[in-house]
Design a protein around this motif. Structure first.
Motif, PDB file in Angstrom:
ATOM      1  N   ARG A  83      18.676  18.212  22.046  1.00 26.35           N
ATOM      2  CA  ARG A  83      17.560  18.778  20.866  1.00 26.35           C
ATOM      3  C   ARG A  83      16.683  17.433  20.596  1.00 26.35           C
ATOM      4  O   ARG A  83      15.178  17.743  20.424  1.00 26.35           O
ATOM      5  CB  ARG A  83      18.464  18.051  19.384  1.00 26.35           C
ATOM      6  N   GLN A  84      16.846  16.365  20.968  1.00 22.30           N
ATOM      7  CA  GLN A  84      15.802  15.193  21.427  1.00 22.30           C
ATOM      8  C   GLN A  84      14.262  15.975  22.276  1.00 22.30           C
ATOM      9  O   GLN A  84      13.817  15.305  22.041  1.00 22.30           O
ATOM     10  CB  GLN A  84      16.816  14.104  22.130  1.00 22.30           C
TER      11      GLN A  84
ATOM     12  N   LEU B 166      10.847  16.289  21.372  1.00 18.22           N
ATOM     13  CA  LEU B 166       9.407  15.221  21.615  1.00 18.22           C
ATOM     14  C   LEU B 166       8.881  16.344  22.385  1.00 18.22           C
ATOM     15  O   LEU B 166       6.977  15.968  22.223  1.00 18.22           O
ATOM     16  CB  LEU B 166      10.324  14.128  22.709  1.00 18.22           C
ATOM     17  N   THR B 167       8.615  17.739  22.566  1.00 14.48           N
ATOM     18  CA  THR B 167       7.467  17.698  23.494  1.00 14.48           C
ATOM     19  C   THR B 167       7.937  18.915  22.642  1.00 14.48           C
ATOM     20  O   THR B 167       6.298  18.878  22.777  1.00 14.48           O
ATOM     21  CB  THR B 167       8.453  18.454  25.009  1.00 14.48           C
ATOM     22  N   SER B 168       7.974  19.435  22.026  1.00 10.18           N
ATOM     23  CA  SER B 168       7.493  20.358  20.566  1.00 10.18           C
ATOM     24  C   SER B 168       7.098  20.266  19.682  1.00 10.18           C
ATOM     25  O   SER B 168       5.807  19.888  18.920  1.00 10.18           O
ATOM     26  CB  SER B 168       8.244  21.581  20.373  1.00 10.18           C
ATOM     27  N   LYS B 169       7.264  19.072  18.958  1.00 13.27           N
ATOM     28  CA  LYS B 169       6.968  18.775  17.391  1.00 13.27           C
ATOM     29  C   LYS B 169       6.477  16.837  17.750  1.00 13.27           C
ATOM     30  O   LYS B 169       6.477  16.087  16.382  1.00 13.27           O
ATOM     31  CB  LYS B 169       7.858  17.946  16.073  1.00 13.27           C
TER      32      LYS B 169
ATOM     33  N   LEU C  83      20.545   8.145  22.548  1.00 17.19           N
ATOM     34  CA  LEU C  83      19.347   8.471  21.544  1.00 17.19           C
ATOM     35  C   LEU C  83      18.422   7.365  22.993  1.00 17.19           C
ATOM     36  O   LEU C  83      16.982   7.979  22.572  1.00 17.19           O
ATOM     37  CB  LEU C  83      18.880   7.400  20.746  1.00 17.19           C
ATOM     38  N   ASP C  84      18.857   7.182  24.049  1.00 16.86           N
ATOM     39  CA  ASP C  84      17.901   6.586  24.864  1.00 16.86           C
ATOM     40  C   ASP C  84      18.858   7.803  26.058  1.00 16.86           C
ATOM     41  O   ASP C  84      19.482   8.355  26.910  1.00 16.86           O
ATOM     42  CB  ASP C  84      19.012   5.348  26.064  1.00 16.86           C
ATOM     43  N   LYS C  85      18.203   8.582  26.682  1.00 15.88           N
ATOM     44  CA  LYS C  85      17.738   9.788  27.553  1.00 15.88           C
ATOM     45  C   LYS C  85      17.729   9.027  28.718  1.00 15.88           C
ATOM     46  O   LYS C  85      18.380   9.648  30.243  1.00 15.88           O
ATOM     47  CB  LYS C  85      16.358  10.486  27.798  1.00 15.88           C
TER      48      LYS C  85
END
Length: 392
Positions: A270-271, A275-278, A317-319
């Protein structure tokens, strides 16, 4: 534009373009402490689960783009959106694929057909009567429909995706016409596509027992902020209007939210999508919860032999977060987990026939948990497929 003016314009649009539809008296577009970020939609009365909050009318609807070589998928009729296995260009000469004269002559197609014809679409020597490039530019062309109308204000007030990259749809159009675009028209097309990138929703229509995925721009929904645990759900009627209903109790003064991504996806997916689309990172309570309210959607089977534990990210929250098994405390890098996710996703997409026994064997051999979101998604797709086939 001030919030009162925006509200008046949006509700006037719904009233006129929706044939006088109601359902816009219990919310307002607002800014301030009530909203997650910037502008949002806030309830002005209480809603119970299942209550209709609003019926939204699309400003623009368009098919999804095809590969520039035209392979890999079929276009849909540019007017009625039925799938076309033998695409034929519009007899009017705009080179958009249509079902036939009936769709070509419909009022909603006439203006865009006339406009594209004036640009002198290029033809190919292979005799193909429709153009992939013109088809891919439908969104840009349809942005001109509000160029001179009383709803042009939407071009100014709706959020736009921030990017310096050339706009794909506009570039496709320019490559496939002989005339130069009017500068004002081109700017409106670019603006429209950036607004669509930031705000469009997937619109599903049923055509001959086939589900067709389209893109729709809905002015009320465009002001709704995202939450991974949204308090609304929505569906679409045959007029492609969006019916938004409360999925949780909503109280007066509370923000009305939607989801910009798939709820079945784990936090990491989801993250990445948001990030990439919104162009933002979500920090809602679900994203901060490693186990996602006990669902453990992100969990993978432990890679240690004979360990029946599940691996989860230490900081969701940290990729780049380290992942750890809850049972044997084995640590795994984010790089390893990303590779595994990609392998599982590729494997699930390659399965075209669902056979329970062989499917269970695949899950066991690749050490994939039966509650993996990829597995759930695949099962849902086969349920949909079985349902549609039974109705034929």
């Amino acid at each position: 534009m001030e919030m009162n003016a925006i509200n008046d314009c949006v509700k006037n649009y719904l009233s006129h373009c929706g044939g006088g539809i109601k359902g816009y008296g219990g919310w307002t577009i607002s800014t301030g402490s009530e909203t997650v970020a910037g502008r949002g939609v806030v309830a002005t009365r209480d809603y119970s689960v299942g209550d209709v909050i609003f019926v939204d009318v699309p400003l623009i609807v368009s098919p999804r783009a095809l590969g520039t070589d035209g392979t890999g998928s079929w276009p849909v009729c540019a007017v009625c959106y039925s799938e076309m296995t033998t695409p034929t260009g519009c007899p009017g000469g705009c080179r958009l694929p249509v079902c036939g004269r009936q769709c070509a002559d419909r009022p909603e197609h006439r203006d865009e057909c006339r406009y594209v014809r004036q640009l002198r679409p290029k033809t190919k020597s292979d005799g193909q009567t429709w153009s992939v490039g013109i088809y891919n530019a439908i969104t840009a062309v349809r942005g001109l429909s509000i160029k001179d109308g009383k709803y042009r204000f939407f071009l100014d007030v709706l959020q736009k995706k921030s990017t310096d990259k050339l706009t794909f749809e506009v570039e496709e159009l320019k490559r496939n016409i002989s005339m130069e675009l009017d500068k004002e028209d081109e700017q409106i097309m670019v603006t429209t596509c950036k607004i669509m990138d930031a705000n469009c929703f997937e619109t599903i229509v049923n055509r001959s027992n086939k589900l067709i995925s389209l893109k729709g721009l809905y002015p009320v929904a465009a002001f709704m902020n995202h939450c991974c645990v949204p308090n609304t759900m929505h569906n679409f009627n045959e007029k492609l209007q969006m019916i938004a209903k409360a999925s949780l109790p909503i109280y007066k003064g509370q923000e009305i939210t939607t989801s910009y991504t798939y709820s079945i996806w784990p936090t990491s997916l989801r993250q990445n999508h948001l990030l990439t689309s919104k162009q933002f990172i979500c920090t809602c309570i679900r994203c901060c919860d490693t186990e996602e309210f006990g669902t453990k959607l992100a969990a993978l089977n432990c890679i240690v032999k004979n360990c029946e534990g599940r691996i989860l990210p230490i900081n969701p929250l940290d990729k780049k977060s380290i992942w750890q098994c809850k049972m044997c405390t084995k640590l795994v890098s984010s790089t390893e987990m990303l590779c595994f996710y990609k392998d599982v996703e590729t494997l699930m997409k390659s399965i075209s026939v669902f056979c329970p026994k062989s499917f269970e064997a695949i899950l066991k051999s690749f050490n994939i948990h039966k509650d993996s979101p990829f597995v759930i998604d695949l099962r849902l797709k086969f349920i949909w497929k079985s349902k549609n086939n039974s109705n034929v």
